[in-house]
Design an enzyme around this catalytic site. Structure first.
Site, PDB file in Angstrom:
ATOM      1  N   LYS A  54       1.017  -1.056   0.070  1.00 31.96           N
ATOM      2  CA  LYS A  54      -0.048   0.057  -0.131  1.00 31.96           C
ATOM      3  C   LYS A  54       0.914   1.129  -0.015  1.00 31.96           C
ATOM      4  O   LYS A  54       0.703   2.312  -0.634  1.00 31.96           O
ATOM      5  CB  LYS A  54      -0.904   0.149   1.285  1.00 31.96           C
ATOM      6  CG  LYS A  54      -1.992  -0.922   1.191  1.00 31.96           C
ATOM      7  CD  LYS A  54      -2.820  -1.087   2.426  1.00 31.96           C
ATOM      8  CE  LYS A  54      -3.853  -2.328   2.279  1.00 31.96           C
ATOM      9  NZ  LYS A  54      -4.374  -2.688   3.705  1.00 31.96           N
ATOM     10  N   GLN A  98      -4.417  -1.146   9.810  1.00 30.36           N
ATOM     11  CA  GLN A  98      -4.525  -2.566   9.404  1.00 30.36           C
ATOM     12  C   GLN A  98      -5.129  -3.406  10.371  1.00 30.36           C
ATOM     13  O   GLN A  98      -4.606  -3.600  11.148  1.00 30.36           O
ATOM     14  CB  GLN A  98      -3.074  -2.924   8.965  1.00 30.36           C
ATOM     15  CG  GLN A  98      -2.724  -4.283   8.237  1.00 30.36           C
ATOM     16  CD  GLN A  98      -3.658  -4.311   6.772  1.00 30.36           C
ATOM     17  OE1 GLN A  98      -3.509  -3.095   6.190  1.00 30.36           O
ATOM     18  NE2 GLN A  98      -4.095  -5.628   6.175  1.00 30.36           N
ATOM     19  N   ASP A 121     -10.981   3.633   4.778  1.00 27.89           N
ATOM     20  CA  ASP A 121     -11.556   2.429   4.702  1.00 27.89           C
ATOM     21  C   ASP A 121     -13.057   2.356   4.674  1.00 27.89           C
ATOM     22  O   ASP A 121     -13.507   1.235   4.444  1.00 27.89           O
ATOM     23  CB  ASP A 121     -11.002   1.570   6.026  1.00 27.89           C
ATOM     24  CG  ASP A 121      -9.778   0.667   5.876  1.00 27.89           C
ATOM     25  OD1 ASP A 121      -9.825  -0.035   4.874  1.00 27.89           O
ATOM     26  OD2 ASP A 121      -8.965   0.235   6.728  1.00 27.89           O
TER      27      ASP A 121
HETATM   28  N1  GUN Z   1      -7.263  -6.118   6.511  1.00 25.48           N
HETATM   29  C1  GUN Z   1      -7.566  -7.002   5.542  1.00 25.48           C
HETATM   30  N2  GUN Z   1      -8.531  -6.285   4.652  1.00 25.48           N
HETATM   31  C2  GUN Z   1      -8.453  -5.135   5.268  1.00 25.48           C
HETATM   32  C3  GUN Z   1      -9.082  -3.719   4.778  1.00 25.48           C
HETATM   33  O1  GUN Z   1      -9.776  -3.705   3.829  1.00 25.48           O
HETATM   34  N3  GUN Z   1      -8.655  -2.894   5.557  1.00 25.48           N
HETATM   35  C4  GUN Z   1      -7.929  -2.790   6.713  1.00 25.48           C
HETATM   36  N4  GUN Z   1      -7.694  -1.706   7.099  1.00 25.48           N
HETATM   37  N5  GUN Z   1      -7.417  -4.143   7.073  1.00 25.48           N
HETATM   38  C5  GUN Z   1      -7.501  -5.103   6.299  1.00 25.48           C
END
Ligand code: GUN
Length: 297
Positions: A54, A98, A121
Site C-alpha cells: 500500500k 491494518q 477504509d
Molecule cells: N485487513 C484485511 N483487509 C483489510 C482492509 O480492507 N482494511 C484494513 N484496514 N485492514 C484489512
C-alpha cells in the site's frame, strides 16, 4: 463455454493511473498532495506485506505516504494517541489501521476513533451509515468498491439482476450488499447459518464470495452465465511444493470457469483493485478536506 477472466490487475492499473493523473493535477492547481497514513500493530507477516505494498503504491501515485509500525504489545491508548495525532495532521488526508489488530486492542474503539473524513477504509459508523442511507458522501470500503467496479466492467447496468453475497462481514459482505442494492439488484446475503447455500447461489446472476473458505463454492453452485467475484485470499499448502504456500480463492475456479460468464482469478482479481480503491479514496478525502469537488474516478 468458458468464462471471461476479469483482469483485476489491469483494472487496478487503469484506476491507479487515473488517480496519479488527478494527483498531479491537484498538486499543480491547488498545491495539494494527498497523504495516507497506514498503522500496523504487530508482526503478522501477511499484514506486513499488504502494508508495504500500500505504501509503495501510494508513493507511485504521487501521494505522500507514512507508515507507523508499532510492536505487538503496544497498548490501546498508545494507538488511540497516534490516531488523534494523525486526525490533526494537515498533511494526512487518509488513515488506515491494518486489521487484524492484536486481541488486547479493541478494534471497534480504534476504528471509531479515526476522523470520518479521513476514514479511507469506510469503517467508521458515520461512513457505514451514509452508505446505508445512500448518501454520496459515504467513504465506501475498498474491497466491495473494487468488486463493484469489476462487476460493472463486464455488466455496466445491473438493474434487476439477482445478486448473492456470500459472507456478512462489515468489511465486505454488508457494504457489498448495499452497493449492489444501490445498483438496483435484488440482493440476498447468505452466511454460515443459511439453509441451502448451494440453492441460493444457483439463483444468482451475480455471486460475490467472501467467506474465507477455500474452494467452498463449487461449479455446480453457479448459475450458467453468472458473474462470479471471488474475494477469498486463503493461504494453503502448495501440493506441488510442500514447503511453500499459495493463494486459493473461495471459489473452485477451474470448475466455475466452465459455467460462469465472467470470473475473477485469485490472485490477480479483487486484491489489486482493493489497493487502487484505497488510493482513490485517499484522493477523494484530500479533495474534500480542501472543499475541492473530486473528479469522477
Ligand atoms: N485487513 C484485511 N483487509 C483489510 C482492509 O480492507 N482494511 C484494513 N484496514 N485492514 C484489512
Amino acid at each position: 463455454m468458458s468464462a471471461v477472466i476479469i483482469d483485476g490487475k489491469a483494472a487496478a492499473a487503469a484506476l491507479g493511473a487515473a488517480v496519479q493523473a488527478e494527483a498531479v493535477r491537484l498538486a499543480h492547481s491547488a498545491g495539494l498532495t494527498p497523504g495516507l497514513a497506514v498503522v500496523l500493530v504487530g508482526d503478522d507477516p501477511a499484514s506486513a506485506i499488504y502494508v508495504r505494498s500500500k505504501a509503495q503504491q501510494t508513493e507511485q501515485a504521487g501521494m505522500h505516504s507514512v507508515v507507523h509500525l508499532l510492536p505487538a504489545d503496544t497498548g490501546e491508548e498508545t494507538v488511540l494517541t497516534l490516531i488523534r495525532e494523525l486526525n490533526a495532521d494537515t498533511r494526512i488526508h487518509g488513515i488506515l489501521v491494518q486489521l487484524p489488530l492484536p486481541p488486547h486492542i479493541r478494534a471497534d474503539v480504534v476504528l471509531q476513533s479515526v476522523s470520518p473524513g479521513k476514514d479511507v477504509d469506510g469503517f467508521h459508523v458515520v461512513n457505514a451509515g451514509r452508505l446505508a442511507a445512500g448518501l454520496a458522501e459515504a467513504m465506501v470500503p475498498c474491497t466491495p468498491q473494487g468488486c463493484l467496479r469489476l462487476i460493472r466492467s463486464v455488466r455496466p447496468d445491473l438493474a434487476g439482476a439477482r445478486a448473492l453475497v456470500l459472507g456478512r462481514s462489515n468489511i465486505v459482505g454488508k457494504p457489498m450488499a448495499l452497493l449492489l442494492l444501490a445498483e438496483n439488484c435484488t440482493v440476498t446475503i447468505a452466511h454460515s447459518r443459511t439453509t441451502d447455500l448451494a440453492g441460493e447461489c444457483r439463483r444468482a446472476d451475480i455471486l460475490v464470495a467472501a467467506v474465507g473458505r477455500p474452494r467452498m463454492v463449487r461449479g455446480d453452485w453457479i448459475k450458467p452465465g453468472a458473474i462470479v467475484i471471488d474475494v477469498g485470499i486463503n493461504r494453503i499448502a502448495d501440493a506441488a511444493q510442500p514447503t511453500r504456500t499459495r493463494l486459493q480463492g473461495d471459489v473452485a475456479f477451474d470448475e466455475a470457469l466452465a459455467i460462469a460468464s465472467a470470473i475473477t482469478p485469485v490472485p490477480g482479481g479483487v486484491g489489486p483493485m482493493t489497493v487502487a480503491c484505497l488510493l482513490r479514496n485517499t484522493l477523494v478525502a484530500a479533495c474534500r478536506s480542501q472543499g475541492i469537488a473530486p473528479s469522477e474516478l
